[in-house]
Write a protein that holds these residues in place. Sequence first.
Motif, mmCIF file in Angstrom:
data_model
loop_
_atom_site.group_PDB
_atom_site.id
_atom_site.type_symbol
_atom_site.label_atom_id
_atom_site.label_comp_id
_atom_site.label_asym_id
_atom_site.label_seq_id
_atom_site.Cartn_x
_atom_site.Cartn_y
_atom_site.Cartn_z
ATOM 1 N N ARG A 13 72.618 119.333 49.642
ATOM 2 C CA ARG A 13 72.966 119.828 48.297
ATOM 3 C C ARG A 13 71.992 119.333 47.235
ATOM 4 N NH1 ARG A 13 77.876 121.646 46.456
ATOM 5 N NH2 ARG A 13 76.626 122.023 44.607
ATOM 6 N N TYR B 125 76.101 127.546 57.786
ATOM 7 C CA TYR B 125 74.752 127.004 57.646
ATOM 8 C C TYR B 125 74.224 126.527 58.990
ATOM 9 C CZ TYR B 125 70.947 124.040 56.003
ATOM 10 O OH TYR B 125 69.725 123.449 55.800
ATOM 11 N N MET C 238 77.300 128.510 53.595
ATOM 12 C CA MET C 238 76.377 128.885 52.527
ATOM 13 C C MET C 238 76.883 130.168 51.872
ATOM 14 S SD MET C 238 72.250 129.365 52.788
ATOM 15 C CE MET C 238 72.361 130.528 54.131
ATOM 16 N N SER C 239 76.906 130.171 50.553
ATOM 17 C CA SER C 239 77.346 131.351 49.807
ATOM 18 C C SER C 239 76.137 132.120 49.298
ATOM 19 C CB SER C 239 78.188 130.942 48.595
ATOM 20 O OG SER C 239 79.370 130.339 48.992
ATOM 21 N N PRO C 240 76.194 133.444 49.350
ATOM 22 C CA PRO C 240 75.111 134.225 48.764
ATOM 23 C C PRO C 240 75.231 134.183 47.239
ATOM 24 C CG PRO C 240 76.859 135.665 49.522
ATOM 25 C CD PRO C 240 77.234 134.275 49.938
ATOM 26 N N SER C 241 74.153 134.508 46.561
ATOM 27 C CA SER C 241 74.224 134.604 45.101
ATOM 28 C C SER C 241 75.201 135.706 44.731
ATOM 29 C CB SER C 241 72.850 134.940 44.525
ATOM 30 O OG SER C 241 71.966 133.875 44.744
ATOM 31 N N SER D 30 68.602 121.375 47.218
ATOM 32 C CA SER D 30 68.648 122.837 47.292
ATOM 33 C C SER D 30 69.366 123.404 46.071
ATOM 34 C CB SER D 30 69.381 123.261 48.568
ATOM 35 O OG SER D 30 69.517 124.658 48.597
ATOM 36 N N GLU D 31 68.968 124.602 45.703
ATOM 37 C CA GLU D 31 69.644 125.343 44.631
ATOM 38 C C GLU D 31 70.742 126.246 45.203
ATOM 39 O OE1 GLU D 31 69.082 125.032 41.260
ATOM 40 O OE2 GLU D 31 67.849 123.334 41.896
ATOM 41 N N GLN D 32 70.818 126.330 46.523
ATOM 42 C CA GLN D 32 71.830 127.155 47.186
ATOM 43 C C GLN D 32 73.230 126.583 46.960
ATOM 44 O OE1 GLN D 32 71.703 129.938 49.009
ATOM 45 N NE2 GLN D 32 69.532 130.209 49.317
ATOM 46 N N LEU D 33 74.231 127.450 47.077
ATOM 47 C CA LEU D 33 75.620 127.008 47.006
ATOM 48 C C LEU D 33 76.125 126.770 48.423
ATOM 49 C CD1 LEU D 33 77.052 129.476 44.338
ATOM 50 C CD2 LEU D 33 76.196 127.155 44.016
ATOM 51 N N PHE D 34 76.562 125.541 48.677
ATOM 52 C CA PHE D 34 77.067 125.166 49.984
ATOM 53 C C PHE D 34 78.470 124.593 49.843
ATOM 54 C CE2 PHE D 34 72.436 124.455 50.534
ATOM 55 C CZ PHE D 34 72.201 125.298 51.599
#
Length: 186
Positions: free
Chosen positions: A18, A4, A34-37, A21-25
């Motif tokens: 976190r 990130y 950061m993980s992709p969907s 954000s809706e992202q996975l960290f």
Amino acid sequence: MDLYKNEQMPVKDYFRIRENSEQLFEYIDGFVYMSPSPSTRHQRISSKLHIKLGNFLRGKSCEVFHAPFDIELKRENIEGTKIVIPDLTVICDKAGFTESRYIGVPNFIIEILSPTNQSHDLITKLNIYMNYGVQEYWIVNPMLNSVTVYSLDEKRMYEQHDMKTESGRVKSKFLSGFSADLQEIF
């Protein structure tokens, strides 16, 4: 898995990111990853394994959790903060549950590789999980239709307990009696 930021940040800044954000960290010793969907295939494999583990664990003291669920790895004599989001996690010690995450060391973790996160799961997380004492670690590779099972030996090092590609049944060492047929997974 993308870094990130290329600079370290305090864990309080990670939690603020976190929350907004809706992202996975994931957070590993000050660095945020950061993980992709996940892909459709990834989700199908995860779902099949989650159902299989859930059915196996019904009535037992262990529970299975699927991503996104934060695991803050914590063990005496290990410094630093590591917050990971395994694809599937089996937890038998209930003492570490909080409202938002688990703090401690899970017993069994499964990671499903994606083309962009292979080295993170194969090297970084394998070593982290081994050092913290995760008793069993499965690496599911949808690109090769393979599953590799690592379990801790008496020296607290991972040894390859089982590995199958394309067909066959992989067996857990930690969860006696649990196995998965590759034809059903893939």
